[in-house]
Design an enzyme around this catalytic site. Structure first.
Site, PDB file in Angstrom:
ATOM      1  N   ASP A  74       0.635  -1.583   0.273  1.00 32.16           N
ATOM      2  CA  ASP A  74      -0.013  -0.264   0.044  1.00 32.16           C
ATOM      3  C   ASP A  74       1.186   1.304   0.123  1.00 32.16           C
ATOM      4  OD1 ASP A  74      -2.096  -1.445  -0.156  1.00 32.16           O
ATOM      5  OD2 ASP A  74      -2.672  -0.933   2.456  1.00 32.16           O
ATOM      6  N   LYS A 118      -4.092   2.818  -2.526  1.00 31.21           N
ATOM      7  CA  LYS A 118      -5.385   3.683  -2.905  1.00 31.21           C
ATOM      8  C   LYS A 118      -4.973   4.800  -1.985  1.00 31.21           C
ATOM      9  CE  LYS A 118      -8.351   0.484  -3.321  1.00 31.21           C
ATOM     10  NZ  LYS A 118      -7.612  -0.927  -2.599  1.00 31.21           N
ATOM     11  N   MET A 165      -9.245   7.160   9.565  1.00 27.23           N
ATOM     12  CA  MET A 165      -9.790   8.015   7.780  1.00 27.23           C
ATOM     13  C   MET A 165     -10.908   8.936   7.997  1.00 27.23           C
ATOM     14  SD  MET A 165      -9.467   4.223   5.743  1.00 27.23           S
ATOM     15  CE  MET A 165     -10.246   2.909   6.638  1.00 27.23           C
TER      16      MET A 165
END
Length: 256
Positions: free
Chosen positions: A47, A69, A182
């Site tokens: 990642d 991402k 997040m």
């Protein structure tokens, strides 16, 4: 469907996949098993949030593929990542899927495991230190404390369908630490809904950017002031949000 393999194996078998937690960023927080799998891998799919110091532990002979991402920019779909994992494993390679933090805490490790097992591919899970634990240790505040918090809840501010339909009354309980992963782009909603559910606006809170990394920064504030704090300091992902009385203990440290 196969079951996940035991973590007692000393070697990563050809044609299998290890879902490996890279920890919160500091390479010294890698587990010994994670380091061993990185050394044994033929290919590593990693990642964006995996720190460069962690990537340095990958065997020099291994292929490295970034499938990460980032907020607002998904270069790889989850379906494409799953397909690539299957393809590499079926080619007889020893595959490591390297994920920031822990694979099973908001890391989509469960989704990837399901895909692999459905295709008859052996899967091992190597846990990692999740960001909340890394941040608390790095900044010296506990997530639970007999005087301040008798429970701790981890939630994500980024759901699959882009909604933030959380159980706000459950999160607004007293004597509880709430950690939001997040959640930076949803601070207005988080602040509004928690206060509407009864959590006082003066509840201590902190935004922590890049926990355990050299560029780590922490911004103590209050629940009501979270959106303004993020705007004033241009706080961007990856950042962790901690809400609760334990944040008061940050003031003991010179890192502020």
């Amino acid at each position: 469907m196969l079951a996940p393999t035991s973590t007692l194996a000393t070697e990563l078998a050809p044609g299998s996949v290890a879902l490996v937690g890279a920890g919160p960023g500091d390479p010294e927080l890698l587990t010994l098993r994670a380091w061993r799998r990185l050394q044994q891998a033929d290919v590593v799919l990693h990642d964006h949030l995996v720190g460069p110091g962690v990537i340095d532990n990958v065997a020099a002979s291994a292929e490295r593929i970034c499938v990460g991402k980032s907020a607002g920019r998904h270069s790889w779909s989850q379906e494409a990542i799953g397909s690539l994992l299957v393809q590499k494993a079926r080619a007889g390679l020893r595959v490591v899927r390297l994920k920031g933090g822990d694979p099973f805490i908001f890391g989509r490790g469960g989704e990837e495991m399901d895909v692999l097992l459905a295709h008859g591919i052996s899967v091992e899970v190597v846990p990692g230190i999740t960001a909340a634990l890394g941040a608390a240790a790095s900044l010296g505040f506990p997530l639970t404390h007999r005087d301040h918090a008798q429970s701790c809840v981890f939630v994500t501010g980024h759901l699959k369908d882009q909604r933030m339909a959380l159980n706000w009354p459950a999160l607004a309980q007293p004597n509880q630490t709430v950690v939001v992963y997040m959640g930076v782009t949803g601070l207005d909603t988080i602040t509004r809904e928690l206060q509407a559910a009864g959590l006082p606006g003066n509840t201590p809170a902190a935004l922590i950017h890049r926990a355990t990394c050299p560029e780590q920064r922490v911004f103590p504030t209050s629940l009501a002031a979270l959106p303004a704090t993020a705007r004033d300091h241009a706080v961007r992902p990856p950042s962790l949000l901690v809400i609760g009385q334990v944040v008061r203990l940050l003031a003991r440290h010179s890192v502020l």
